[in-house]
Design an enzyme around this catalytic site. Structure first.
Site, PDB file in Angstrom:
ATOM      1  N   ASP A  88       0.813  -1.222   0.000  1.00 39.90           N
ATOM      2  CA  ASP A  88       0.000   0.000   0.000  1.00 39.90           C
ATOM      3  C   ASP A  88       0.845   1.270   0.000  1.00 39.90           C
ATOM      4  O   ASP A  88       0.544   2.222  -0.725  1.00 39.90           O
ATOM      5  CB  ASP A  88      -0.937   0.013   1.214  1.00 39.90           C
ATOM      6  CG  ASP A  88      -2.021  -1.042   1.105  1.00 39.90           C
ATOM      7  OD1 ASP A  88      -2.248  -1.549  -0.013  1.00 39.90           O
ATOM      8  OD2 ASP A  88      -2.640  -1.366   2.129  1.00 39.90           O
ATOM      9  N   LYS A 142      -5.964  -1.345   6.567  1.00 38.39           N
ATOM     10  CA  LYS A 142      -7.013  -2.343   6.688  1.00 38.39           C
ATOM     11  C   LYS A 142      -8.266  -1.689   7.247  1.00 38.39           C
ATOM     12  O   LYS A 142      -8.193  -0.834   8.142  1.00 38.39           O
ATOM     13  CB  LYS A 142      -6.589  -3.489   7.612  1.00 38.39           C
ATOM     14  CG  LYS A 142      -5.380  -4.269   7.125  1.00 38.39           C
ATOM     15  CD  LYS A 142      -5.667  -5.014   5.825  1.00 38.39           C
ATOM     16  CE  LYS A 142      -4.461  -5.809   5.373  1.00 38.39           C
ATOM     17  NZ  LYS A 142      -4.700  -6.476   4.066  1.00 38.39           N
ATOM     18  N   ASP A 157       0.474  -0.745   5.586  1.00 39.23           N
ATOM     19  CA  ASP A 157      -0.689  -1.404   4.993  1.00 39.23           C
ATOM     20  C   ASP A 157      -1.936  -0.892   5.689  1.00 39.23           C
ATOM     21  O   ASP A 157      -1.974  -0.750   6.916  1.00 39.23           O
ATOM     22  CB  ASP A 157      -0.579  -2.920   5.169  1.00 39.23           C
ATOM     23  CG  ASP A 157      -1.331  -3.672   4.081  1.00 39.23           C
ATOM     24  OD1 ASP A 157      -1.710  -3.043   3.085  1.00 39.23           O
ATOM     25  OD2 ASP A 157      -1.539  -4.892   4.230  1.00 39.23           O
TER      26      ASP A 157
END
Length: 386
Positions: free
Chosen positions: A282, A297, A295
């Protein structure tokens, strides 16, 4: 003590408790030690063989044999026979009791434990692979090469040969594309993880119906894609397009995004040059003063600990390892990536949790990732995974 009194003779009861009584060897004032000493003294006086012997075991072997075989019959009266039996029993008992002097002067006993020779770890692993997976020595050693690759260090010179062997091993499979990180993690789930996921699906289908569950999955995927796009726009200094269905997640990230500095890459693909897997990370930026793989989420439930994030940390370290073994960082003048950050945004707008993985945690999860990768390539070589 009660058992000892039984062995010495009959028991007599007084107001102070039980006392042994055997033909005049006991009184209420005497202790058990006095009784034993009195019996031994009487035994020695009545039998010269006992008085002539000294040392740890004053009882002759014949007396011990008599004890085992039972007391011999005597012609004299019953009382004298009973007294003789009592003396023999007490004399045999005294042979098993060490004196204080013997205890004080005794040498310490060192118990040596026999050690069974254990084969080396390499041979043990090779044997397990051969027996359980039916692989040759060369195949086992080639796949075992996976666990020798470090997170951020160059390959050891003595492993260069295995590097080429593993590359040939992957080429023989004629893969259209290298396996993705998410695919590897999914294919190597434990039976327990599969069971939990299946139970969750069944509950959702029971609640929403089959068609409703499919729509729920599509909507969840769309929300995740829109959230990633908005974050990418924000970190690229562009106006972020925040749709109503992600407003809660966006609010959750408002304290996190300003802490992300010097963004180097967003939504970029990378592959590991030695282990032959790929993935899309990401973000690569500076967080807490060091280069980090980040990252994002989205979650409807709180995940305050790393344990709650399941296999997400494995994804992060897999991307970091691929970056460190490629020219990606070198081309951008970035040092090795030894840290990572997992950001969990919440649908209800609660402040996001930032799980920072320092170098030690990254090393820990890297080993876990290599174990999964090893399992995947073994299964792939046997045709157990697509």
């Amino acid at each position: 003590m009660l058992t000892l009194c039984h062995r010495l003779g009959r028991l007599c009861l007084s107001s102070k408790g039980w006392f042994p009584q055997s033909q005049g060897y006991c009184s209420q004032q005497e202790s058990v030690q006095d009784v034993i000493a009195s019996i031994i003294k009487t035994a020695k006086a009545n039998d010269p063989r006992l008085s002539n012997r000294t040392g740890k075991n004053p009882v002759p072997s014949k007396v011990r044999e008599t004890k085992k075989q039972g007391a011999p019959k005597v012609i004299k009266g019953h009382e004298e026979s009973e007294q003789t039996n009592s003396v023999q029993k007490c004399a045999a008992l005294s042979s098993d009791i060490a004196s204080e002097a013997e205890i004080e002067t005794a040498e310490p006993v060192v118990m040596e434990r026999k050690r069974t020779p254990v084969p080396s770890q390499t041979l043990l692993k090779k044997k397990v692979l051969q027996e359980l997976e039916g692989q040759t020595d060369e195949e086992a050693e080639t796949i075992a090469f996976i666990k020798s690759v470090r997170l951020s260090q160059p390959l050891a010179p003595d492993l260069e040969g295995y590097k080429e062997k593993f590359a040939s091993f992957v080429e023989k499979m004629n893969l259209k594309r290298l396996p993705a990180v998410t695919r590897i993690i999914s294919a190597t789930q434990t039976d327990y993880q599969k069971y939990i996921l299946q139970q969750w699906k069944l509950r959702m289908i029971e609640k929403l119906g089959t068609q409703g569950f499919e729509e729920y999955q599509k909507e969840t995927f769309a929300k995740g894609h829109q959230l990633h796009s908005a974050i990418q726009q924000e970190l690229s200094d562009k106006p972020a397009e925040v749709t109503p269905n992600i407003e809660g997640y966006w609010k959750s990230l408002q304290l996190v995004l300003p802490a992300i500095e010097h963004v180097h890459s967003l939504e970029d693909e990378i592959s590991h040059s030695l282990l032959h897997y790929r993935g899309i990370f990401d973000c690569l930026a500076i967080y807490r003063g060091c280069p980090c793989v980040i990252d994002w989420k989205a979650s409807a439930k709180p995940k305050p600990t790393l344990r709650d994030t399941y296999d997400y940390p494995l994804q992060l370290v897999a991307y970091a390892g691929a970056l460190n073994q490629s020219d990606y960082l070198l081309e951008r003048g970035i040092p090795h990536v030894n840290n990572a950050a997992l950001v969990v945004a919440y649908e209800n707008g609660d402040p996001a949790h930032i799980h920072f993985l320092d170098a030690a945690k990254c090393q820990y999860y890297w080993k876990k990732w290599l174990e999964k990768l090893h399992l995947y390539w073994v299964a792939k070589s046997k045709g157990d995974v697509a």
